[in-house]
Scaffold this active site. Sequence first.
Site, PDB file in Angstrom:
ATOM      1  N   GLY A  13       0.806  -1.234   0.000  1.00 21.13           N
ATOM      2  CA  GLY A  13       0.000   0.000   0.000  1.00 21.13           C
ATOM      3  C   GLY A  13       0.826   1.263   0.000  1.00 21.13           C
ATOM      4  N   TYR A  14       0.104   2.388   0.016  1.00 18.70           N
ATOM      5  CA  TYR A  14       0.704   3.710  -0.148  1.00 18.70           C
ATOM      6  C   TYR A  14       1.768   3.999   0.912  1.00 18.70           C
ATOM      7  CZ  TYR A  14       0.848   8.781  -0.961  1.00 18.70           C
ATOM      8  OH  TYR A  14       1.261  10.064  -1.242  1.00 18.70           O
ATOM      9  N   LYS A  44       0.195  -6.041  -6.933  1.00 20.05           N
ATOM     10  CA  LYS A  44       0.597  -6.301  -5.544  1.00 20.05           C
ATOM     11  C   LYS A  44       1.661  -7.394  -5.503  1.00 20.05           C
ATOM     12  CE  LYS A  44      -3.713  -4.997  -3.080  1.00 20.05           C
ATOM     13  NZ  LYS A  44      -3.235  -3.711  -2.581  1.00 20.05           N
ATOM     14  N   LYS A 138     -10.996   3.182  14.294  1.00 20.49           N
ATOM     15  CA  LYS A 138      -9.635   3.166  14.868  1.00 20.49           C
ATOM     16  C   LYS A 138      -9.705   3.017  16.385  1.00 20.49           C
ATOM     17  CE  LYS A 138      -7.306   5.590  11.132  1.00 20.49           C
ATOM     18  NZ  LYS A 138      -6.587   6.801  10.674  1.00 20.49           N
ATOM     19  N   ARG A 142      -8.096   0.153  18.849  1.00 23.95           N
ATOM     20  CA  ARG A 142      -7.294   0.505  20.032  1.00 23.95           C
ATOM     21  C   ARG A 142      -7.823  -0.218  21.279  1.00 23.95           C
ATOM     22  NH1 ARG A 142      -5.624   6.874  20.363  1.00 23.95           N
ATOM     23  NH2 ARG A 142      -4.643   7.107  18.313  1.00 23.95           N
ATOM     24  N   HIS A 270     -14.128  15.058   7.135  1.00 24.20           N
ATOM     25  CA  HIS A 270     -12.697  15.063   7.477  1.00 24.20           C
ATOM     26  C   HIS A 270     -12.085  16.425   7.205  1.00 24.20           C
ATOM     27  CE1 HIS A 270     -12.615  10.438   6.788  1.00 24.20           C
ATOM     28  NE2 HIS A 270     -13.158  10.765   7.929  1.00 24.20           N
TER      29      HIS A 270
HETATM   30  C1  GNU Z   1      -8.722  12.165   4.794  1.00 23.62           C
HETATM   31  C2  GNU Z   1      -9.670  12.425   0.458  1.00 23.62           C
HETATM   32  C3  GNU Z   1      -9.144  13.451  -0.240  1.00 23.62           C
HETATM   33  C4  GNU Z   1     -10.946  11.975   0.151  1.00 23.62           C
HETATM   34  C5  GNU Z   1      -6.876  11.936   8.031  1.00 23.62           C
HETATM   35  C6  GNU Z   1     -11.702  12.607  -0.834  1.00 23.62           C
HETATM   36  C7  GNU Z   1      -8.579  10.245   8.023  1.00 23.62           C
HETATM   37  C8  GNU Z   1      -7.544  10.880   8.667  1.00 23.62           C
HETATM   38  C9  GNU Z   1      -5.289  13.675   8.192  1.00 23.62           C
HETATM   39  O1  GNU Z   1     -11.547  11.090   3.642  1.00 23.62           O
HETATM   40  O2  GNU Z   1      -6.728   9.640   3.714  1.00 23.62           O
HETATM   41  O3  GNU Z   1      -9.396  15.126  -1.954  1.00 23.62           O
HETATM   42  O4  GNU Z   1      -5.847  12.494   8.726  1.00 23.62           O
HETATM   43  O5  GNU Z   1     -11.876  14.336  -2.488  1.00 23.62           O
HETATM   44  O6  GNU Z   1      -7.133  10.491   9.908  1.00 23.62           O
HETATM   45  C10 GNU Z   1      -9.517  11.191   2.614  1.00 23.62           C
HETATM   46  C11 GNU Z   1      -8.610  10.983   3.811  1.00 23.62           C
HETATM   47  C12 GNU Z   1      -8.800  11.820   1.467  1.00 23.62           C
HETATM   48  C13 GNU Z   1     -10.679  12.038   3.080  1.00 23.62           C
HETATM   49  C14 GNU Z   1      -7.164  10.896   3.399  1.00 23.62           C
HETATM   50  C15 GNU Z   1      -8.314  11.708   6.142  1.00 23.62           C
HETATM   51  C16 GNU Z   1      -7.260  12.344   6.772  1.00 23.62           C
HETATM   52  C17 GNU Z   1      -8.967  10.641   6.751  1.00 23.62           C
HETATM   53  C18 GNU Z   1      -9.875  14.072  -1.225  1.00 23.62           C
HETATM   54  C19 GNU Z   1     -11.175  13.668  -1.508  1.00 23.62           C
HETATM   55  C20 GNU Z   1      -7.996  15.286  -1.917  1.00 23.62           C
END
Ligand code: GNU
Length: 312
Positions: A13-14, A44, A138, A142, A270
Amino acid sequence: MAKSRVLVVGGTGYIGKRIINASLAEGHPTYVLRRSEIGLDIDKLQILLSFKQKGARLVDGSFFDHRSLVDAVKQVDVVICTMSGVHFRSHNLLMQLKLVEAIKEAGNIKRFLPSEFGVDPAQMERALEPGRVTFDEKMTVRKAIEAANIPYTYISANCFGGYFAGNLCQMRTLLPPKDKVYIYGDGNVKAIYMDEDDVATYTIKSIDDPSTLNKTLYLRPPENILTQMQLVEKWEKLTGKMLEKISISAEDFLSKIKGADFVEQVALGHFYHIFYEGCLTNFEIGENGAEASELYPEVRYTRIQEYLKRYL
Ligand code: GNU
């Protein structure tokens, strides 16, 4: 003392790929779970085989075979789970709970790092529906870890540069805007942006550190604590081009949640907590926490103006 043996679950993964590289670079015997569920996912598999060529050991297992997970865990000292939760079909919660059960039964693990790497979910008890699911899941993991007395470190890595810096915090894109940029409120809420390779480096530094045992490690390198406006200004300086700035009020932003589909509603929630409420920086780190750039000052973390150069 011999370098602890590390098992990465979610290694294709990323962030998982980066954690394997950091683990190998730090000299840890590095094991990577090869799930039989991968099947014909050739991407993968090839990534896993490339890690074998770089000295990692592949361990076969399946989330449908508890014994195979116990056997995999018994081969190492530290388990790091990086399975993503933002892609909801991933059944991330169920898989992590199965991993916790295997670690509990194996009994040999000195540190378990569950798949966190974002906002500290313990700060998000009042998060908006439906985005709160990310944080509630999460917290469920925990609770299972702590009920099983498994030693842990939670990594709150804040904002991955790839999701939040490259696009100047714009939604639905991973690239910087060309002419106009939407600003959340007046753009003066501080967030924290991380180069993903630094997230991996700090994570690996923490796994054998007694001062992060049963703690949350927050990644808050001072020069990457920026408002959205400061981030935009860094980009404008790099490109030599000013962007038209369009401010969205909190009310207008929240009103978008109503008409959106589920995944969009989650993301909007978020973004609201991060860029209107400042949930990453609106609290002090307590005695159950530590800050990575203070603990590991030898890490020369990538500043965001450097990180942004790849988007030019
Ligand atoms: C945001 C996202 C980006 C989704 C967190 C749709 C949980 C976290 C900073 O749900 O992984 O545009 O910490 O159009 O604990 C998603 C996650 C990313 C948003 C990123 C997130 C951040 C979730 C988008 C979008 C860039």
